[in-house]
Design a protein around this motif. Structure first.
Motif, PDB file in Angstrom:
ATOM      1  N   SER A  90       0.832  -1.207   0.000  1.00  0.00           N
ATOM      2  CA  SER A  90       0.000   0.000   0.000  1.00  0.00           C
ATOM      3  C   SER A  90       0.870   1.262   0.000  1.00  0.00           C
ATOM      4  O   SER A  90       0.524   2.254  -0.657  1.00  0.00           O
ATOM      5  CB  SER A  90      -0.982   0.004   1.173  1.00  0.00           C
ATOM      6  OG  SER A  90      -0.310   0.017   2.403  1.00  0.00           O
ATOM      7  N   THR A  91       1.990   1.218   0.700  1.00  0.00           N
ATOM      8  CA  THR A  91       2.905   2.361   0.699  1.00  0.00           C
ATOM      9  C   THR A  91       3.492   2.581  -0.687  1.00  0.00           C
ATOM     10  O   THR A  91       3.501   3.708  -1.203  1.00  0.00           O
ATOM     11  CB  THR A  91       4.032   2.152   1.739  1.00  0.00           C
ATOM     12  OG1 THR A  91       3.444   2.023   3.032  1.00  0.00           O
ATOM     13  CG2 THR A  91       5.011   3.306   1.719  1.00  0.00           C
ATOM     14  N   GLU A  94       0.925   3.944  -3.050  1.00  0.00           N
ATOM     15  CA  GLU A  94       0.676   5.364  -2.808  1.00  0.00           C
ATOM     16  C   GLU A  94       1.802   6.228  -3.380  1.00  0.00           C
ATOM     17  O   GLU A  94       1.556   7.274  -3.982  1.00  0.00           O
ATOM     18  CB  GLU A  94       0.557   5.598  -1.297  1.00  0.00           C
ATOM     19  CG  GLU A  94       0.226   7.018  -0.917  1.00  0.00           C
ATOM     20  CD  GLU A  94       0.087   7.173   0.592  1.00  0.00           C
ATOM     21  OE1 GLU A  94       0.711   8.111   1.129  1.00  0.00           O
ATOM     22  OE2 GLU A  94      -0.612   6.348   1.212  1.00  0.00           O
TER      23      GLU A  94
END
Length: 142
Positions: A90-91, A94
């Motif tokens: 998810s990092t 993003e």
């Protein structure tokens, strides 16, 4: 090129088709480069997990395991796998939504026919190699 630590891992790389082998070897080198350029990472062990080349920090245990592979079921992609219970995918999603293809919370891929996007990929690998030490210290993911 960093010497292989395991004949079994070397055999996996030797078995890749010629048109993706260069990208997979470049990805492997980025793991070692990210480790050497990132404070607190230390020694990285190269081994096989689930039959795939895997990289984990051993002294200190600062990071989460990185696995990588190419599969004939996705012949146009090289893939990196992070532990599904981390926030690493998810990092990275993003930070770099347009550079990689993401699947769920464990896989990110790039085009096998091209060299990997070095700076972004090195950053994602460094995040994985420091995952546990950053979580222990309470530092942000990025």
């Amino acid at each position: 090129m960093t010497p292989f630590q395991s004949a079994d891992v070397e055999a996996i790389f030797s078995g890749y088709p010629d048109d993706v082998k260069e990208s997979m070897l470049a990805l492997r080198e980025l793991v070692f480069l990210a480790a050497s350029d990132t404070d607190g990472v230390g020694k990285v062990e190269e081994t096989l997990k689930w039959g795939e080349p895997s990289y984990l920090t051993v002294r200190p245990k600062s990071g989460s395991t990185i696995r990588m592979n190419w599969h004939s079921s996705r012949p146009d992609q090289c893939s990196i796998f992070f532990h599904c219970q981390t926030d690493l995918i998810s990092t990275c999603r993003e930070l770099y939504p347009d550079l990689f293809e993401f699947e769920g919370n464990r896989r990110m891929s790039f085009a096998a026919a091209q060299p990997p996007p070095d700076d972004a990929l090195k950053h994602c690998l460094a995040l994985a190699l420091t995952y546990h030490s950053r979580k222990r210290s309470g530092k942000a993911s990025t």
